[in-house]
Motif scaffolding. Sequence first.
Motif, mmCIF file in Angstrom:
data_model
loop_
_atom_site.group_PDB
_atom_site.id
_atom_site.type_symbol
_atom_site.label_atom_id
_atom_site.label_comp_id
_atom_site.label_asym_id
_atom_site.label_seq_id
_atom_site.Cartn_x
_atom_site.Cartn_y
_atom_site.Cartn_z
ATOM 1 N N PHE A 67 0.825 -1.203 0.000
ATOM 2 C CA PHE A 67 0.000 0.000 0.000
ATOM 3 C C PHE A 67 0.866 1.263 0.000
ATOM 4 O O PHE A 67 0.672 2.166 -0.817
ATOM 5 C CB PHE A 67 -0.931 -0.006 1.223
ATOM 6 N N PHE A 68 1.833 1.333 0.911
ATOM 7 C CA PHE A 68 2.662 2.533 0.984
ATOM 8 C C PHE A 68 3.585 2.659 -0.225
ATOM 9 O O PHE A 68 3.872 3.769 -0.677
ATOM 10 C CB PHE A 68 3.424 2.598 2.304
ATOM 11 N N ALA A 69 4.043 1.538 -0.785
ATOM 12 C CA ALA A 69 4.834 1.592 -2.018
ATOM 13 C C ALA A 69 3.982 2.154 -3.150
ATOM 14 O O ALA A 69 4.437 3.015 -3.922
ATOM 15 C CB ALA A 69 5.374 0.207 -2.376
ATOM 16 N N ASN A 70 2.739 1.685 -3.256
ATOM 17 C CA ASN A 70 1.810 2.169 -4.272
ATOM 18 C C ASN A 70 1.562 3.672 -4.112
ATOM 19 O O ASN A 70 1.525 4.429 -5.089
ATOM 20 C CB ASN A 70 0.520 1.374 -4.158
ATOM 21 N N TRP A 71 1.402 4.111 -2.874
ATOM 22 C CA TRP A 71 1.203 5.531 -2.547
ATOM 23 C C TRP A 71 2.383 6.359 -3.073
ATOM 24 O O TRP A 71 2.216 7.348 -3.782
ATOM 25 C CB TRP A 71 1.062 5.656 -1.047
ATOM 26 N N VAL A 72 3.601 5.937 -2.726
ATOM 27 C CA VAL A 72 4.798 6.694 -3.109
ATOM 28 C C VAL A 72 5.016 6.640 -4.624
ATOM 29 O O VAL A 72 5.389 7.641 -5.238
ATOM 30 C CB VAL A 72 6.041 6.193 -2.332
ATOM 31 N N GLU A 73 4.761 5.487 -5.246
ATOM 32 C CA GLU A 73 4.896 5.390 -6.706
ATOM 33 C C GLU A 73 3.953 6.372 -7.400
ATOM 34 O O GLU A 73 4.357 7.057 -8.344
ATOM 35 C CB GLU A 73 4.588 3.958 -7.167
ATOM 36 N N SER A 74 2.729 6.444 -6.931
ATOM 37 C CA SER A 74 1.757 7.376 -7.506
ATOM 38 C C SER A 74 2.250 8.815 -7.382
ATOM 39 O O SER A 74 2.182 9.601 -8.332
ATOM 40 C CB SER A 74 0.403 7.220 -6.804
ATOM 41 N N LYS A 75 2.766 9.142 -6.231
ATOM 42 C CA LYS A 75 3.248 10.510 -6.000
ATOM 43 C C LYS A 75 4.469 10.816 -6.866
ATOM 44 O O LYS A 75 4.574 11.909 -7.436
ATOM 45 C CB LYS A 75 3.577 10.689 -4.519
ATOM 46 N N LEU A 76 5.384 9.865 -6.991
ATOM 47 C CA LEU A 76 6.586 10.086 -7.797
ATOM 48 C C LEU A 76 6.281 10.202 -9.286
ATOM 49 O O LEU A 76 6.850 11.034 -9.973
ATOM 50 C CB LEU A 76 7.594 8.950 -7.566
ATOM 51 N N VAL A 77 5.394 9.360 -9.784
ATOM 52 C CA VAL A 77 5.107 9.342 -11.218
ATOM 53 C C VAL A 77 4.170 10.477 -11.627
ATOM 54 O O VAL A 77 4.372 11.118 -12.652
ATOM 55 C CB VAL A 77 4.524 7.980 -11.648
ATOM 56 N N PHE A 78 3.140 10.737 -10.825
ATOM 57 C CA PHE A 78 2.116 11.709 -11.206
ATOM 58 C C PHE A 78 2.183 13.028 -10.444
ATOM 59 O O PHE A 78 1.501 13.978 -10.805
ATOM 60 C CB PHE A 78 0.719 11.109 -11.012
ATOM 61 N N GLY A 79 2.931 13.076 -9.347
ATOM 62 C CA GLY A 79 2.988 14.286 -8.531
ATOM 63 C C GLY A 79 1.874 14.365 -7.507
ATOM 64 O O GLY A 79 1.837 15.275 -6.688
ATOM 65 N N ASN A 80 0.939 13.414 -7.561
ATOM 66 C CA ASN A 80 -0.202 13.381 -6.648
ATOM 67 C C ASN A 80 -0.519 11.942 -6.277
ATOM 68 O O ASN A 80 -0.449 11.054 -7.121
ATOM 69 C CB ASN A 80 -1.454 13.967 -7.318
ATOM 70 N N ALA A 81 -0.844 11.721 -5.023
ATOM 71 C CA ALA A 81 -1.364 10.432 -4.579
ATOM 72 C C ALA A 81 -2.717 10.715 -3.935
ATOM 73 O O ALA A 81 -2.836 11.605 -3.092
ATOM 74 C CB ALA A 81 -0.420 9.772 -3.580
ATOM 75 N N TYR A 82 -3.726 10.000 -4.390
ATOM 76 C CA TYR A 82 -5.079 10.148 -3.854
ATOM 77 C C TYR A 82 -5.450 8.853 -3.152
ATOM 78 O O TYR A 82 -5.475 7.796 -3.778
ATOM 79 C CB TYR A 82 -6.087 10.421 -4.973
ATOM 80 N N ILE A 83 -5.726 8.934 -1.865
ATOM 81 C CA ILE A 83 -6.083 7.763 -1.080
ATOM 82 C C ILE A 83 -7.523 7.938 -0.625
ATOM 83 O O ILE A 83 -7.859 8.907 0.063
ATOM 84 C CB ILE A 83 -5.135 7.560 0.125
ATOM 85 N N ARG A 84 -8.361 6.994 -1.011
ATOM 86 C CA ARG A 84 -9.791 7.044 -0.655
ATOM 87 C C ARG A 84 -10.008 6.354 0.675
ATOM 88 O O ARG A 84 -9.524 5.255 0.906
ATOM 89 C CB ARG A 84 -10.614 6.349 -1.738
ATOM 90 N N LYS A 85 -10.746 7.024 1.545
ATOM 91 C CA LYS A 85 -11.111 6.453 2.840
ATOM 92 C C LYS A 85 -12.488 5.805 2.716
ATOM 93 O O LYS A 85 -13.406 6.428 2.196
ATOM 94 C CB LYS A 85 -11.195 7.535 3.915
ATOM 95 N N GLU A 86 -12.613 4.586 3.208
ATOM 96 C CA GLU A 86 -13.932 3.954 3.301
ATOM 97 C C GLU A 86 -14.253 3.818 4.773
ATOM 98 O O GLU A 86 -13.409 3.404 5.564
ATOM 99 C CB GLU A 86 -13.935 2.589 2.621
#
Length: 179
Positions: A67-86
């Motif tokens: 999960f945290f790797a996915n978060w950081v990858e999103s931020k590095l590649v796109f400049g933004n990480a969006y995490i949805r809370k359920e």
Amino acid sequence: MCHLSVSIRRSTYSAVFRCISLIASDIAKMRVKLVRLTEAGVWEETENPAFSPVLRKPNRWQTHIQFFANWVESKLVFGNAYIRKERDARNVVTRLSVLDPQRVTVLVAPDSSVYYELRTDHLAGLQTESVTVPASEIIHDRFNTFNHPLVGISPISACSLAVAQGISIQQSSAKFFMN
């Protein structure tokens, strides 16, 4: 069934891909601590039955490291990480999902309140074509916001000329050695 495709040519450059992978995996391995501020003004580690479970297992398909790797990858590649809370019926966050940044649009209302338009993402539980949620339901982690205070720019975009040059060199080298 949905078709998965990745259209991020810039991250296919081997040096960029490796840097993203190393940074994301190293950060993801760091221990997550839930802390609280004491009356003395000191942060101390704590456990909380409302928050600790979702930090240990953010969703049903990822470990906390993935999960945290996915978060950081999103931020590095796109400049933004969006995490949805359920949330459950008690309004406690029970699941966190990293969203595809290409399926999220930041919206600002006339009264300056912030919303996010989320498009279909079956894995994250978004079945409808489009849904708008308030900012309280999204964790938005962004890099430098040069063009707009709510939209980050990735470090890859900042060095896109060098990445394009590297890809061109790789392609030329591959053609040369194929001959």
